[in-house]
Write a protein that holds these residues in place. Structure first.
Motif, PDB file in Angstrom:
ATOM      1  N   ASN A  21       0.830  -1.199   0.000  1.00 13.89           N
ATOM      2  CA  ASN A  21       0.000   0.000   0.000  1.00 13.89           C
ATOM      3  C   ASN A  21       0.870   1.257   0.000  1.00 13.89           C
ATOM      4  O   ASN A  21       0.359   2.355  -0.120  1.00 13.89           O
ATOM      5  CB  ASN A  21      -0.935   0.001   1.216  1.00 13.89           C
ATOM      6  CG  ASN A  21      -1.929  -1.137   1.137  1.00 13.89           C
ATOM      7  OD1 ASN A  21      -2.522  -1.376   0.089  1.00 13.89           O
ATOM      8  ND2 ASN A  21      -2.090  -1.864   2.228  1.00 13.89           N
ATOM      9  N   LYS A  22       2.180   1.078   0.153  1.00 18.04           N
ATOM     10  CA  LYS A  22       3.104   2.213   0.214  1.00 18.04           C
ATOM     11  C   LYS A  22       4.084   2.200  -0.958  1.00 18.04           C
ATOM     12  O   LYS A  22       5.251   2.538  -0.796  1.00 18.04           O
ATOM     13  CB  LYS A  22       3.882   2.189   1.532  1.00 18.04           C
ATOM     14  CG  LYS A  22       3.015   2.426   2.744  1.00 18.04           C
ATOM     15  CD  LYS A  22       3.837   2.467   4.007  1.00 18.04           C
ATOM     16  CE  LYS A  22       2.947   2.721   5.209  1.00 18.04           C
ATOM     17  NZ  LYS A  22       3.706   2.694   6.455  1.00 18.04           N
ATOM     18  N   ILE A  23       3.609   1.821  -2.117  1.00 15.05           N
ATOM     19  CA  ILE A  23       4.492   1.803  -3.286  1.00 15.05           C
ATOM     20  C   ILE A  23       3.866   2.534  -4.478  1.00 15.05           C
ATOM     21  O   ILE A  23       4.133   2.209  -5.626  1.00 15.05           O
ATOM     22  CB  ILE A  23       4.900   0.366  -3.683  1.00 15.05           C
ATOM     23  CG1 ILE A  23       3.675  -0.476  -4.032  1.00 15.05           C
ATOM     24  CG2 ILE A  23       5.756  -0.275  -2.610  1.00 15.05           C
ATOM     25  CD1 ILE A  23       4.023  -1.766  -4.735  1.00 15.05           C
ATOM     26  N   GLU A  24       3.089   3.527  -4.188  1.00 16.63           N
ATOM     27  CA  GLU A  24       2.420   4.276  -5.258  1.00 16.63           C
ATOM     28  C   GLU A  24       3.432   4.867  -6.246  1.00 16.63           C
ATOM     29  O   GLU A  24       3.217   4.848  -7.456  1.00 16.63           O
ATOM     30  CB  GLU A  24       1.550   5.381  -4.659  1.00 16.63           C
ATOM     31  CG  GLU A  24       0.585   5.987  -5.640  1.00 16.63           C
ATOM     32  CD  GLU A  24      -0.487   5.010  -6.115  1.00 16.63           C
ATOM     33  OE1 GLU A  24      -0.998   5.236  -7.226  1.00 16.63           O
ATOM     34  OE2 GLU A  24      -0.801   4.039  -5.417  1.00 16.63           O
ATOM     35  N   ASN A  25       4.535   5.389  -5.736  1.00 18.62           N
ATOM     36  CA  ASN A  25       5.537   5.984  -6.623  1.00 18.62           C
ATOM     37  C   ASN A  25       6.220   4.939  -7.498  1.00 18.62           C
ATOM     38  O   ASN A  25       6.587   5.228  -8.631  1.00 18.62           O
ATOM     39  CB  ASN A  25       6.571   6.775  -5.819  1.00 18.62           C
ATOM     40  CG  ASN A  25       5.981   8.061  -5.284  1.00 18.62           C
ATOM     41  OD1 ASN A  25       5.398   8.839  -6.020  1.00 18.62           O
ATOM     42  ND2 ASN A  25       6.112   8.262  -3.988  1.00 18.62           N
ATOM     43  N   VAL A  26       6.382   3.735  -6.979  1.00 12.67           N
ATOM     44  CA  VAL A  26       6.962   2.659  -7.788  1.00 12.67           C
ATOM     45  C   VAL A  26       6.002   2.316  -8.926  1.00 12.67           C
ATOM     46  O   VAL A  26       6.411   2.172 -10.083  1.00 12.67           O
ATOM     47  CB  VAL A  26       7.263   1.411  -6.932  1.00 12.67           C
ATOM     48  CG1 VAL A  26       7.807   0.277  -7.795  1.00 12.67           C
ATOM     49  CG2 VAL A  26       8.229   1.745  -5.806  1.00 12.67           C
ATOM     50  N   LYS A  27       4.738   2.205  -8.607  1.00 17.83           N
ATOM     51  CA  LYS A  27       3.734   1.911  -9.637  1.00 17.83           C
ATOM     52  C   LYS A  27       3.701   3.019 -10.690  1.00 17.83           C
ATOM     53  O   LYS A  27       3.677   2.747 -11.890  1.00 17.83           O
ATOM     54  CB  LYS A  27       2.352   1.753  -9.000  1.00 17.83           C
ATOM     55  CG  LYS A  27       2.208   0.530  -8.124  1.00 17.83           C
ATOM     56  CD  LYS A  27       0.841   0.519  -7.446  1.00 17.83           C
ATOM     57  CE  LYS A  27       0.681  -0.616  -6.480  1.00 17.83           C
ATOM     58  NZ  LYS A  27      -0.629  -0.584  -5.800  1.00 17.83           N
ATOM     59  N   ASN A  28       3.713   4.260 -10.232  1.00 15.38           N
ATOM     60  CA  ASN A  28       3.677   5.386 -11.172  1.00 15.38           C
ATOM     61  C   ASN A  28       4.933   5.436 -12.034  1.00 15.38           C
ATOM     62  O   ASN A  28       4.880   5.850 -13.192  1.00 15.38           O
ATOM     63  CB  ASN A  28       3.495   6.699 -10.424  1.00 15.38           C
ATOM     64  CG  ASN A  28       2.105   6.830  -9.844  1.00 15.38           C
ATOM     65  OD1 ASN A  28       1.167   6.140 -10.245  1.00 15.38           O
ATOM     66  ND2 ASN A  28       1.961   7.711  -8.869  1.00 15.38           N
ATOM     67  N   ILE A 147      10.771  -3.102  -1.540  1.00 13.35           N
ATOM     68  CA  ILE A 147      10.650  -2.000  -2.502  1.00 13.35           C
ATOM     69  C   ILE A 147      10.052  -0.746  -1.872  1.00 13.35           C
ATOM     70  O   ILE A 147      10.387   0.366  -2.273  1.00 13.35           O
ATOM     71  CB  ILE A 147       9.851  -2.440  -3.754  1.00 13.35           C
ATOM     72  CG1 ILE A 147      10.088  -1.478  -4.917  1.00 13.35           C
ATOM     73  CG2 ILE A 147       8.366  -2.576  -3.455  1.00 13.35           C
ATOM     74  CD1 ILE A 147      11.422  -1.607  -5.560  1.00 13.35           C
ATOM     75  N   SER A 148       9.213  -0.900  -0.863  1.00 12.89           N
ATOM     76  CA  SER A 148       8.612   0.286  -0.241  1.00 12.89           C
ATOM     77  C   SER A 148       9.670   1.157   0.438  1.00 12.89           C
ATOM     78  O   SER A 148       9.455   2.351   0.630  1.00 12.89           O
ATOM     79  CB  SER A 148       7.521  -0.107   0.754  1.00 12.89           C
ATOM     80  OG  SER A 148       8.060  -0.851   1.821  1.00 12.89           O
ATOM     81  N   GLU A 149      10.830   0.590   0.755  1.00  6.83           N
ATOM     82  CA  GLU A 149      11.915   1.365   1.356  1.00  6.83           C
ATOM     83  C   GLU A 149      12.515   2.359   0.361  1.00  6.83           C
ATOM     84  O   GLU A 149      13.236   3.270   0.756  1.00  6.83           O
ATOM     85  CB  GLU A 149      13.011   0.429   1.873  1.00  6.83           C
ATOM     86  CG  GLU A 149      12.554  -0.458   3.015  1.00  6.83           C
ATOM     87  CD  GLU A 149      13.564  -1.533   3.390  1.00  6.83           C
ATOM     88  OE1 GLU A 149      14.706  -1.501   2.875  1.00  6.83           O
ATOM     89  OE2 GLU A 149      13.208  -2.405   4.199  1.00  6.83           O
TER      90      GLU A 149
END
Length: 181
Positions: A21-28, A147-149
């Motif tokens: 839920n904390k990887i929005e920037n990775v998805k974008n 990855i969230s790190e």
């Protein structure tokens, strides 16, 4: 089972519970890279193509907005430099052992360790970093369970890509997004 739950179950390591839920920037990042490669690289996102296109912009008199890449450049300089030298985190960019990659690695190292004031040099360094993140993400080098790190790093890279794409569009270097989608 939803996708995030499946990923969390599949990737849970000792003492590491990935928070998807904390990887929005990775998805974008995946979408922004696609747009960057399509519009800036004409679907050929190699470092050589990226650098040639930057050189072409500069030689054709396109002036980047002043200091538009200072924040991400300073973020990565702080991340990769310790006592004015590249550190172990820099090595995790995982450049390949090819002549081309060695050249770009040295160029990035020189830029990060030096006193850079030219916006094109900063952008060049940032796009080398962006390319390495892309390769490491898509070719299995990134530890997805952690990855969230790296969410902040991806946020900075996304800002670079968005700023460059906005600049190109405003400069008339891109047709409208609808024409190429």
């Amino acid at each position: 089972m939803d996708q995030n739950s499946w990923l969390q179950n599949f990737l849970t390591e000792e003492n590491v519970k990935p928070d998807f839920n904390k990887i929005e920037n990775v998805k974008n990042f995946t979408i922004l890279w696609n747009l960057f490669e399509r519009f800036f690289c004409d679907k050929e996102g190699s470092l050589s193509t990226i650098q040639q296109n930057l050189t072409d912009l500069k030689e054709n008199g396109y002036t980047l907005p002043p200091k538009s890449f200072d924040v991400p450049f300073n973020y990565f300089r702080q991340r990769y430099i310790t006592n004015k030298k590249t550190n172990l985190i820099f090595e995790k960019l995982d450049f390949r052992d090819t002549k081309t990659d060695k050249t770009f690695k040295q160029s990035l190292k020189n830029c990060l360790e030096g006193e850079i004031t030219v916006d094109y040099d900063k952008l060049s360094a940032l796009l080398i970093i962006t390319s390495r993140f892309r390769n490491n993400l898509f070719h299995g080098s990134k530890n997805i369970a952690r990855i969230s790190e790296q969410e902040e790093s991806f946020a900075q890279l996304n800002n670079v890509l968005m700023s460059l794409l906005d600049f190109l569009k405003q400069s008339g270097k891109l047709s409208s997004a609808e024409d190429k989608l």
